[in-house]
Design a protein around this motif. Structure first.
Motif, short mmCIF file in Angstrom:
data_model
loop_
_atom_site.label_atom_id
_atom_site.label_comp_id
_atom_site.label_asym_id
_atom_site.label_seq_id
_atom_site.Cartn_x
_atom_site.Cartn_y
_atom_site.Cartn_z
N LEU A 197 5.76 -3.86 15.64
CA LEU A 197 5.72 -2.66 16.47
C LEU A 197 6.30 -2.91 17.87
O LEU A 197 6.52 -1.99 18.63
N MET B 239 3.79 -7.90 7.47
CA MET B 239 4.20 -6.51 7.67
C MET B 239 5.70 -6.35 7.93
O MET B 239 6.21 -5.23 7.95
N ARG C 221 7.15 -0.57 5.43
CA ARG C 221 7.98 0.59 5.76
C ARG C 221 8.48 0.54 7.20
O ARG C 221 9.59 0.95 7.49
N TYR D 260 5.95 -3.39 -3.25
CA TYR D 260 4.77 -4.17 -3.63
C TYR D 260 4.90 -4.62 -5.08
O TYR D 260 5.40 -3.86 -5.93
N THR E 121 0.07 -4.49 -4.71
CA THR E 121 -0.74 -3.28 -4.75
C THR E 121 -1.65 -3.35 -5.97
O THR E 121 -1.33 -3.97 -6.98
N ILE F 226 -4.47 -0.72 -8.12
CA ILE F 226 -5.08 0.61 -8.29
C ILE F 226 -6.46 0.42 -8.90
O ILE F 226 -6.58 -0.16 -9.98
N PRO G 238 -5.45 3.41 -4.60
CA PRO G 238 -4.72 2.16 -4.43
C PRO G 238 -5.27 1.32 -3.28
O PRO G 238 -5.94 1.82 -2.39
N ASP G 239 -4.96 0.04 -3.32
CA ASP G 239 -5.16 -0.84 -2.17
C ASP G 239 -3.88 -1.65 -2.03
O ASP G 239 -3.10 -1.75 -2.99
N VAL G 240 -3.63 -2.17 -0.83
CA VAL G 240 -2.38 -2.89 -0.59
C VAL G 240 -2.63 -4.14 0.24
O VAL G 240 -3.58 -4.19 1.03
N HIS H 186 -8.38 -6.15 9.05
CA HIS H 186 -8.60 -5.58 7.71
C HIS H 186 -8.98 -6.73 6.79
O HIS H 186 -8.13 -7.49 6.35
N THR I 199 -9.77 -3.94 0.43
CA THR I 199 -9.66 -4.08 1.88
C THR I 199 -10.82 -3.35 2.56
O THR I 199 -11.17 -2.24 2.16
#
Lengths: 304, 304
Positions: free
Chosen positions: B40, B70, B74, B82, B115, B117, B123-125, B152, B168
């Motif tokens: 970021l 990260m 995206r 994933y 990922t 499900i 879902p979780d990632v 997290h 998570t």
């Protein structure tokens, strides 16, 4: 001067806002005033703030005033001890605490809040909601569970004029915090209600695990399984659903309608959630129940 | 130029920070660099930011670079899809995605995340933690539950080289948010650890209901049942306890030690919580496991 010829004024004085109601002889509203002079905004000078309120309402000649809410807290005007839930709601009127004031013609009292210690020894507290529940009761609302949604959502079980127990949920506060700060706020690009997303969040809340389930809101967006426009409603469903499922676990069952005292939009949102989860509810107008409580407080307390 | 004579550099490139490790021939650390140029912070110019990193580490001649975290998201340099959890951790090396770059002598690849499900379709990632778990596995850590605490917190179940499932929890983020904003922050006047208060929060978490139990932290203080100095530790116990109880409900039982990969202070805090709740754990050094993973990524991937 007795209260018989003094105007009767009720003030719901909270952390961020306050709302004042001038009663007419029938217990209706003669005048109303709302501002943002919450207890954190008045810099400790409650008397000056009350004086401004009286001026704004053209009550410089004085009034008989009953206040409820955070004005009776540690950071309020006078710290009024909580009543234990063993004290019935009918005890509130006699338990009001006088507030010393030099304002001409003013008599001023604060309604106490309640505290409840749960079976695990953890306390819960309310200030302000007790007046709403008392007012609803006076308007004929039955025994059972009461819901007062908001920043801190309260659920209280009323039986025979007493609060058997009550629980606070940080629903509104967590919603605001998570929409404004941190990971979820980065995927939330709209707060427009999306009913389907609200329902999906409600469904996802059934397993508890809020601190995990909340991350699912982000994971759904970054895996393209949910558009970002749905994220806020999903989170709202998750929070409100967590609250309802937790209360259901505590209550065992909830056959009678839930009595909701809250703003029309929040009452509708919770009413819909309860409906989806197979429960019924009835909404009460918060102004009306507060007026009913004020009327009783003035009538049943010492009038000297 | 082949990687055989290029320096091998691993970068854990996260949202707020990045950490780079120059490998020596034995898979140890020849040099290390850490800065706050998280994804970021780089304003989208990842190549320039990497160039600065290479200059800081005196690697202007180029390097064979593997990145995780990260940086593959995206909002990262290149969005790397994933892997589903059906893909074993041993597939990570071959699944690394090349990053186009004009930096001289540089080959650059990103490790994919995973990922999962859950049975309810949510879902979780993860991005970055997969490398830590893979590294621990390479260092001989056994099958069972892995815990990677942090902003997290991740729990992952490893069986036969695959992640069966992972969850998570927003533990660290909720702790920071609630300490800094809103109602609880007003009663928190210290973050010094208080073991007894941590234990009390842990105990209070046993019933779930986090969005209610968190309010108890405030109610305990305003009813004078807990000094404000204890509030942060109580909240920490509540959050970590919620996480552990939720995982226990999912896992059924957890007989084998929990493998913790995290900073010494977090690993100790969770280790203590697990101990109090009757579970055992083993802590792994996050740098060591990451190095083991990097070593394997370079060795097992295409060396051309």
């Amino acid at each position: 001067m007795t209260s018989a010829n003094r105007p009767l004024l009720g003030i719901d004085w909270g952390t961020s806002n306050r709302r004042a109601y001038l009663l007419d002889a029938q217990g209706g509203i003669a005048a109303e005033h709302a501002d943002h002079a919450g207890i954190l905004q008045v810099n400790g000078d409650f008397e000056a703030s009350l004086q401004q309120l009286l001026q704004a309402m053209k009550l410089e000649q004085g009034a008989d005033i009953v206040m409820s809410g955070m004005v009776g807290s540690r950071n309020g005007w006078v710290q009024v001890p909580y009543l234990p839930v063993t004290q019935p709601l009918s005890a509130l009127a006699q338990a009001m605490t006088p507030v010393p004031t030099a304002l001409p013609g003013v008599r001023c009292r604060i309604v106490p809040g309640y505290t409840y210690i749960d079976p695990q020894g953890v306390p819960d507290v309310m200030r302000g909601e007790e007046a709403q529940i008392f007012g609803a009761m006076r308007m004929g609302a039955p025994d059972g569970w009461y819901l007062l949604p908001g920043t801190h959502s309260k659920w209280a079980e009323l039986r025979g004029g007493r609060l058997l127990r009550f629980l606070t949920f940080m629903t509104g506060e967590l919603y605001a915090l998570l929409c404004e700060h941190g990971t979820l706020s980065k995927v939330i690009n709209s707060r427009e209600p999306v009913p389907l997303a609200f329902e999906a969040g409600l469904k996802a809340s059934a397993h508890g695990e809020f601190t995990h389930a909340a991350f699912g809101c982000r994971a759904l967006v970054v895996t393209d399984m949910m558009p970002p426009e749905h994220a806020a409603s999903y989170l709202s469903g998750l929070l409100i659903g967590s609250e309802i499922h937790d209360i259901l676990r505590r209550a065992g069952s909830m056959d009678a309608p839930v009595q909701i005292v809250g703003s029309p939009s929040l009452a509708a949102r919770y009413g819909r959630a309860l409906d989806i989860l197979g429960m019924t509810s009835r909404a009460w107008d918060p102004d009306q129940v507060y007026l009913a409580a004020l009327h009783a407080f003035f009538k049943e307390s010492d009038q000297s």
